[in-house]
Write a protein that holds these residues in place. Sequence first.
Motif, PDB file in Angstrom:
ATOM      1  N   GLU A  91       0.939  -1.280  -0.001  1.00 16.25           N
ATOM      2  CA  GLU A  91       0.020  -0.072   0.190  1.00 16.25           C
ATOM      3  C   GLU A  91       0.950   1.170  -0.007  1.00 16.25           C
ATOM      4  OE1 GLU A  91      -3.243  -0.169  -0.284  1.00 16.25           O
ATOM      5  OE2 GLU A  91      -3.317  -2.306  -0.134  1.00 16.25           O
ATOM      6  N   VAL A  99      -4.999   3.436   4.935  1.00 15.67           N
ATOM      7  CA  VAL A  99      -5.775   2.119   4.494  1.00 15.67           C
ATOM      8  C   VAL A  99      -5.760   1.380   5.786  1.00 15.67           C
ATOM      9  CG1 VAL A  99      -3.373   1.221   4.041  1.00 15.67           C
ATOM     10  CG2 VAL A  99      -5.321   0.480   2.829  1.00 15.67           C
ATOM     11  N   MET A 146      -0.890   1.160  -6.060  1.00 14.26           N
ATOM     12  CA  MET A 146      -0.176   0.450  -5.020  1.00 14.26           C
ATOM     13  C   MET A 146       1.343   0.289  -5.570  1.00 14.26           C
ATOM     14  SD  MET A 146      -1.841  -3.378  -6.059  1.00 14.26           S
ATOM     15  CE  MET A 146      -0.666  -3.831  -4.895  1.00 14.26           C
TER      16      MET A 146
END
Length: 366
Positions: A91, A99, A146
């Motif tokens: 991430e 997140v 990502m």
Amino acid sequence: MSVFIPEMGENHSEDRNSNTYRFLCPYTGQFQCKITNIVFDMKEKGEMLYRIVSWDTHLLDGLGHMQPAGPLYNIDCFEGSVSHLHLPHCEVISEEHQVELAVARFTGENLEVIKPLRVTDTHVIVAIHGLSLFGLIRKIFPARSMSAQVLLFYKPITGMQNLKQLHIHLLPRVVPVKEVQDQHMDFKHITTSSTCQLTPGRKYRPSCDHYVPQPKVTIFDCDYGPNYHPTFEVFLEADHVTVKLLDENEEEVWETHRLYLTEGYSTEKALLRMDAGVAFVDTHKNELIQRVSSVMEIADCLKSKNMITDEMYSNIQAASTSHQRMRFLYDALQTTGKAGKAELYEILKEKMPHLVEDLESGPSQV
């Protein structure tokens, strides 16, 4: 933290393409696997066995909108001496982009969701009691970029002179390169900078000079393994090629790389050759602006290799003198990094060998 290289163990799992890793921990401490980047907090010595296995995503059905966020690891330690796991994630975390990550633990048909003790830029840390299957999960959000990687493999086609097969893999960063490489043993891995940021669900396409990839465009899917199929396949009739990756808006998301596809031609030699070309183009900028007259011939070559855009080409073409055209060409190359300048050097050696020899052999002359 100590970094270790695991031993390769025998694999009797159903995922026959997955490697089994073995680590004999000698004492208490924190240890990071160099291949998978998993970190084990050991409270005493012990033997670790672990491998990447296939996700059975129907087991997540009862959790609502959750999806895998990394590989699923089968981890075992006979002495039960592990206290914490640090599982790598991909991430992109910032103040604007937070997140929610958790760890799913599977024992048979049972599922336990473990909340992290801490999430760093690279790992999710959890306390564990007993070992089995562990994998990162996250809520299904609208598509976000990502950390990813572009892996390249090639091999000559037997019986076909100078024809080569290039495989391009688009994968999450947390996928171990060795896992992919070991499934393509008949291909040579091209070691180069691979990191980039990709967005799941978005379309991407490689640009490979004038060669057409198969497929031409594809959607980036988070493939966490353990089976890794190439995203793109390209057949080449060349010993070198320039490759870059573009998104659906034609924006460059993985910068241009010049690849050398010659047996025995090492990455180190390729980099040295590239650096030599860049140094020549930078050192002799003024002389080349003054002495190169057939600028459009060079621009045609660069455009055919996708090193300059249509807009850049038009700007060069619209200039009234060769000196101005060369200045515009130099400006265009600033957006291509080292690869563009190295390509210009190769073109000059082919088209104007006497000029290159003259500039390399002695003091610069105008």
